[in-house]
Scaffold this motif. Structure first.
Motif, PDB file in Angstrom:
ATOM      1  N   ARG A 324       7.231 -10.830 -18.209  1.00  0.00           N
ATOM      2  CA  ARG A 324       6.358 -10.619 -17.059  1.00  0.00           C
ATOM      3  C   ARG A 324       7.176 -10.289 -15.814  1.00  0.00           C
ATOM      4  O   ARG A 324       6.787  -9.406 -15.022  1.00  0.00           O
ATOM      5  N   ALA A 325       8.301 -10.958 -15.641  1.00  0.00           N
ATOM      6  CA  ALA A 325       9.132 -10.690 -14.467  1.00  0.00           C
ATOM      7  C   ALA A 325       9.636  -9.246 -14.468  1.00  0.00           C
ATOM      8  O   ALA A 325       9.620  -8.560 -13.431  1.00  0.00           O
ATOM      9  N   LEU A 326      10.090  -8.772 -15.629  1.00  0.00           N
ATOM     10  CA  LEU A 326      10.565  -7.393 -15.713  1.00  0.00           C
ATOM     11  C   LEU A 326       9.439  -6.408 -15.445  1.00  0.00           C
ATOM     12  O   LEU A 326       9.595  -5.461 -14.655  1.00  0.00           O
ATOM     13  N   ALA A 327       8.287  -6.610 -16.088  1.00  0.00           N
ATOM     14  CA  ALA A 327       7.177  -5.678 -15.937  1.00  0.00           C
ATOM     15  C   ALA A 327       6.661  -5.645 -14.500  1.00  0.00           C
ATOM     16  O   ALA A 327       6.402  -4.570 -13.942  1.00  0.00           O
ATOM     17  N   THR A 328       6.510  -6.816 -13.885  1.00  0.00           N
ATOM     18  CA  THR A 328       6.001  -6.843 -12.513  1.00  0.00           C
ATOM     19  C   THR A 328       7.008  -6.252 -11.528  1.00  0.00           C
ATOM     20  O   THR A 328       6.623  -5.628 -10.537  1.00  0.00           O
ATOM     21  N   ALA A 329       8.307  -6.415 -11.804  1.00  0.00           N
ATOM     22  CA  ALA A 329       9.318  -5.808 -10.943  1.00  0.00           C
ATOM     23  C   ALA A 329       9.237  -4.290 -11.016  1.00  0.00           C
ATOM     24  O   ALA A 329       9.365  -3.586  -9.994  1.00  0.00           O
ATOM     25  N   ILE A 330       9.035  -3.760 -12.213  1.00  0.00           N
ATOM     26  CA  ILE A 330       8.894  -2.308 -12.378  1.00  0.00           C
ATOM     27  C   ILE A 330       7.673  -1.801 -11.629  1.00  0.00           C
ATOM     28  O   ILE A 330       7.731  -0.792 -10.918  1.00  0.00           O
ATOM     29  N   LEU A 331       6.563  -2.502 -11.763  1.00  0.00           N
ATOM     30  CA  LEU A 331       5.337  -2.067 -11.100  1.00  0.00           C
ATOM     31  C   LEU A 331       5.435  -2.216  -9.586  1.00  0.00           C
ATOM     32  O   LEU A 331       4.911  -1.376  -8.838  1.00  0.00           O
ATOM     33  N   ALA A 332       6.112  -3.252  -9.120  1.00  0.00           N
ATOM     34  CA  ALA A 332       6.295  -3.426  -7.677  1.00  0.00           C
ATOM     35  C   ALA A 332       7.150  -2.308  -7.102  1.00  0.00           C
ATOM     36  O   ALA A 332       6.864  -1.777  -6.023  1.00  0.00           O
ATOM     37  N   ARG A 333       8.219  -1.956  -7.823  1.00  0.00           N
ATOM     38  CA  ARG A 333       9.063  -0.853  -7.356  1.00  0.00           C
ATOM     39  C   ARG A 333       8.275   0.452  -7.318  1.00  0.00           C
ATOM     40  O   ARG A 333       8.366   1.227  -6.366  1.00  0.00           O
ATOM     41  N   ALA A 334       7.460   0.685  -8.346  1.00  0.00           N
ATOM     42  CA  ALA A 334       6.652   1.903  -8.386  1.00  0.00           C
ATOM     43  C   ALA A 334       5.653   1.938  -7.232  1.00  0.00           C
ATOM     44  O   ALA A 334       5.412   2.990  -6.640  1.00  0.00           O
ATOM     45  N   ALA A 335       5.082   0.764  -6.919  1.00  0.00           N
ATOM     46  CA  ALA A 335       4.128   0.706  -5.816  1.00  0.00           C
ATOM     47  C   ALA A 335       4.795   1.032  -4.485  1.00  0.00           C
ATOM     48  O   ALA A 335       4.202   1.684  -3.617  1.00  0.00           O
ATOM     49  N   ARG A 336       6.033   0.576  -4.325  1.00  0.00           N
ATOM     50  CA  ARG A 336       6.749   0.891  -3.079  1.00  0.00           C
ATOM     51  C   ARG A 336       7.031   2.379  -2.960  1.00  0.00           C
ATOM     52  O   ARG A 336       7.049   2.936  -1.862  1.00  0.00           O
ATOM     53  N   GLU A 337       7.263   3.016  -4.114  1.00  0.00           N
ATOM     54  CA  GLU A 337       7.584   4.443  -4.102  1.00  0.00           C
ATOM     55  C   GLU A 337       6.341   5.318  -4.024  1.00  0.00           C
ATOM     56  O   GLU A 337       6.429   6.507  -3.712  1.00  0.00           O
ATOM     57  N   ASP A 338       5.209   4.721  -4.315  1.00  0.00           N
ATOM     58  CA  ASP A 338       3.963   5.484  -4.353  1.00  0.00           C
ATOM     59  C   ASP A 338       3.507   5.806  -2.934  1.00  0.00           C
ATOM     60  O   ASP A 338       3.443   4.942  -2.068  1.00  0.00           O
ATOM     61  N   ASP A 339       3.110   7.055  -2.723  1.00  0.00           N
ATOM     62  CA  ASP A 339       2.653   7.434  -1.382  1.00  0.00           C
ATOM     63  C   ASP A 339       1.155   7.276  -1.222  1.00  0.00           C
ATOM     64  O   ASP A 339       0.564   7.731  -0.227  1.00  0.00           O
ATOM     65  N   ASP A 340       0.529   6.639  -2.221  1.00  0.00           N
ATOM     66  CA  ASP A 340      -0.907   6.339  -2.188  1.00  0.00           C
ATOM     67  C   ASP A 340      -1.783   7.580  -2.191  1.00  0.00           C
ATOM     68  O   ASP A 340      -2.955   7.523  -1.794  1.00  0.00           O
ATOM     69  N   THR A 341      -1.239   8.698  -2.651  1.00  0.00           N
ATOM     70  CA  THR A 341      -2.046   9.913  -2.711  1.00  0.00           C
ATOM     71  C   THR A 341      -2.517  10.232  -4.117  1.00  0.00           C
ATOM     72  O   THR A 341      -3.273  11.174  -4.311  1.00  0.00           O
ATOM     73  N   ALA A 342      -2.080   9.475  -5.102  1.00  0.00           N
ATOM     74  CA  ALA A 342      -2.492   9.763  -6.478  1.00  0.00           C
ATOM     75  C   ALA A 342      -3.976   9.476  -6.645  1.00  0.00           C
ATOM     76  O   ALA A 342      -4.511   8.525  -6.080  1.00  0.00           O
ATOM     77  N   PRO A 343      -4.688  10.300  -7.437  1.00  0.00           N
ATOM     78  CA  PRO A 343      -6.114  10.060  -7.654  1.00  0.00           C
ATOM     79  C   PRO A 343      -6.349   8.809  -8.470  1.00  0.00           C
ATOM     80  O   PRO A 343      -5.521   8.403  -9.275  1.00  0.00           O
ATOM     81  N   ALA A 344      -7.485   8.178  -8.222  1.00  0.00           N
ATOM     82  CA  ALA A 344      -7.857   6.997  -9.003  1.00  0.00           C
ATOM     83  C   ALA A 344      -8.214   7.406 -10.417  1.00  0.00           C
ATOM     84  O   ALA A 344      -8.635   8.537 -10.656  1.00  0.00           O
ATOM     85  N   PRO A 345      -8.053   6.506 -11.382  1.00  0.00           N
ATOM     86  CA  PRO A 345      -8.405   6.845 -12.759  1.00  0.00           C
ATOM     87  C   PRO A 345      -9.902   7.040 -12.907  1.00  0.00           C
ATOM     88  O   PRO A 345     -10.692   6.455 -12.166  1.00  0.00           O
ATOM     89  N   PRO A 346     -10.332   7.884 -13.851  1.00  0.00           N
ATOM     90  CA  PRO A 346     -11.762   8.031 -14.091  1.00  0.00           C
ATOM     91  C   PRO A 346     -12.363   6.711 -14.553  1.00  0.00           C
ATOM     92  O   PRO A 346     -11.805   6.054 -15.421  1.00  0.00           O
ATOM     93  N   ALA A 347     -13.456   6.325 -13.953  1.00  0.00           N
ATOM     94  CA  ALA A 347     -14.074   5.049 -14.315  1.00  0.00           C
ATOM     95  C   ALA A 347     -14.730   5.156 -15.680  1.00  0.00           C
ATOM     96  O   ALA A 347     -15.470   6.102 -15.944  1.00  0.00           O
ATOM     97  N   PRO A 348     -14.452   4.201 -16.576  1.00  0.00           N
ATOM     98  CA  PRO A 348     -15.128   4.216 -17.870  1.00  0.00           C
ATOM     99  C   PRO A 348     -16.636   4.080 -17.694  1.00  0.00           C
ATOM    100  O   PRO A 348     -17.116   3.379 -16.808  1.00  0.00           O
ATOM    101  N   GLU A 349     -17.377   4.778 -18.542  1.00  0.00           N
ATOM    102  CA  GLU A 349     -18.819   4.672 -18.500  1.00  0.00           C
ATOM    103  C   GLU A 349     -19.277   3.535 -19.403  1.00  0.00           C
ATOM    104  O   GLU A 349     -18.557   3.123 -20.310  1.00  0.00           O
ATOM    105  N   PRO A 350     -20.478   2.996 -19.171  1.00  0.00           N
ATOM    106  CA  PRO A 350     -20.956   1.914 -20.022  1.00  0.00           C
ATOM    107  C   PRO A 350     -20.917   2.322 -21.487  1.00  0.00           C
ATOM    108  O   PRO A 350     -21.243   3.447 -21.835  1.00  0.00           O
ATOM    109  N   ASN A 351     -20.538   1.401 -22.335  1.00  0.00           N
ATOM    110  CA  ASN A 351     -20.394   1.702 -23.761  1.00  0.00           C
ATOM    111  C   ASN A 351     -21.121   0.610 -24.544  1.00  0.00           C
ATOM    112  O   ASN A 351     -20.629  -0.499 -24.682  1.00  0.00           O
TER     113      ASN A 351
END
Length: 359
Positions: A324-351
């Protein structure tokens, strides 16, 4: 009646004295609060599993990466392809003759992007170490080879029937990996060459309103989604074979530890799904997911599937505090590098196939 608010629905189920799986609902609430994968495993390991525990599992993973939707493509070439494809879908006569990448990106991402953009002269500046073309472990099954710098399918094209089955089964995201496993049974009945062919030849999307809509924003997403569906099909392939010597295990491990590609995390996703269903597989699957994540984290260059691998690590049964520490560190680093312009994922429809029983 299941509402659209997963958290409210879980609280209602946990507080309902007539609901037979209140403990499962409480585990789901805790998972959504703190992400402890042990709570997710406890739902699947309910001593009296049924269709309702599958619903609770799906509610626990609602709007969570890999549990409910596949990550968006993270590659530069896909960003270009989505821009070109969306502008064309809106009526613009946009041509593209040549495109240069500073360094190599996954074979599936390149192929998907060319499906969207059409014939483009592609130049790749370099293949920095570790070379993206080299597998972590060489196996018998591979779907890509390289003609110099160009990725090309290493397997024959799938049959028209295989494409039809893919469109019928994989036209929507899964409610959860558990329901996805059930839905993937028709894919599992296909011959192995068809399944491998689907992974590399990347047939286009079904002609449904969902994909006509997504063609206007993220046309590469279909190709990102279809490979995990096919890998769920591989997990259902020849299920009568004992796991240790099975075709499905061999193929999924070869892909998971193969070249750095979307097929690697798609195969890992299928293995993680197997680990939820079969407790005896959890140690092996955990080790494979961690090995792939370690390789990505150690690379002295960008690994475009690294965030996806980190999300997979977080939902892998048997995940440790160090994982968990490794994975969260990777995601935290990616979040810092992200310029917040990426589109949101398509929302799943009810199934409504949440209600299908286990296969």
């Amino acid at each position: 009646m299941i509402s659209g608010d997963a958290d409210a629905e879980l609280r209602r189920l946990a507080d309902d004295p007539s609901f037979a799986h209140r403990d499962a609902a409480r585990h789901a609430i805790r998972f959504r609060a703190d992400g402890d994968v042990a709570d997710l495993v406890a739902i699947e390991d309910d001593p009296h599993p049924c269709g309702m525990t599958d619903v609770v599992f799906a509610l626990a993973g609602a709007k969570r990466t890999w549990l409910n939707w596949v990550p968006m493509p993270a590659e530069a070439i896909c960003n270009v392809a989505d821009e070109v494809g969306s502008r064309r879908a809106q009526g613009e006569d946009l041509g593209l003759v040549r495109l240069a990448l500073s360094s190599a990106e996954p074979a599936s991402a390149i192929t998907a992007s060319l499906r969207v953009m059409g014939e483009v002269e592609l130049g790749i500046g370099e293949f920095p170490a570790p070379d993206i073309r080299l597998p972590l472990r060489r196996g018998r099954h591979t779907v890509w080879r390289y003609d110099g710098t160009d990725p090309v399918p290493a397997v024959p094209a799938p049959s028209a029937d295989a494409v039809r089955v893919l469109h019928e089964v994989g036209g929507e995201p899964w409610a959860s990996p558990i329901s996805g496993h059930v839905q993937a049974a028709p894919l599992g009945a296909l011959p192995l060459p068809d399944l491998l062919g689907l992974l590399a030849h990347l047939p286009g999307p079904p002609g449904t309103p969902r994909w006509e809509y997504l063609a206007q924003s993220t046309p590469t997403y279909w190709y990102r989604l279809l490979q995990p569906w096919v890998c769920l099909g591989l997990l259902r392939h020849r299920e009568d074979e004992p796991w240790a010597a099975s075709t499905r295990r061999e193929v999924l491990l070869d892909l998971a530890l193969g070249i750095e590609d979307w097929t690697a995390d798609a195969a890992l996703f299928a293995l993680v799904t197997a680990a939820y269903r079969e407790p005896e597989l959890r140690s092996e699957v955990h080790a494979v997911v961690r090995a792939r994540l370690d390789a990505a984290a150690a690379a002295p260059r960008q690994v475009t599937i690294e965030e996806s691998l980190a999300h997979l690590m977080l939902i892998t049964p048997g995940r440790t505090a160090d994982d968990r520490a490794l994975a969260t560190a990777i995601l935290a680093r990616a979040a810092r590098e992200d310029d917040d312009t990426a589109p949101a994922p398509p929302a799943p429809e009810p199934n409504r196939r949440w209600w299908q029983r286990r296969g």
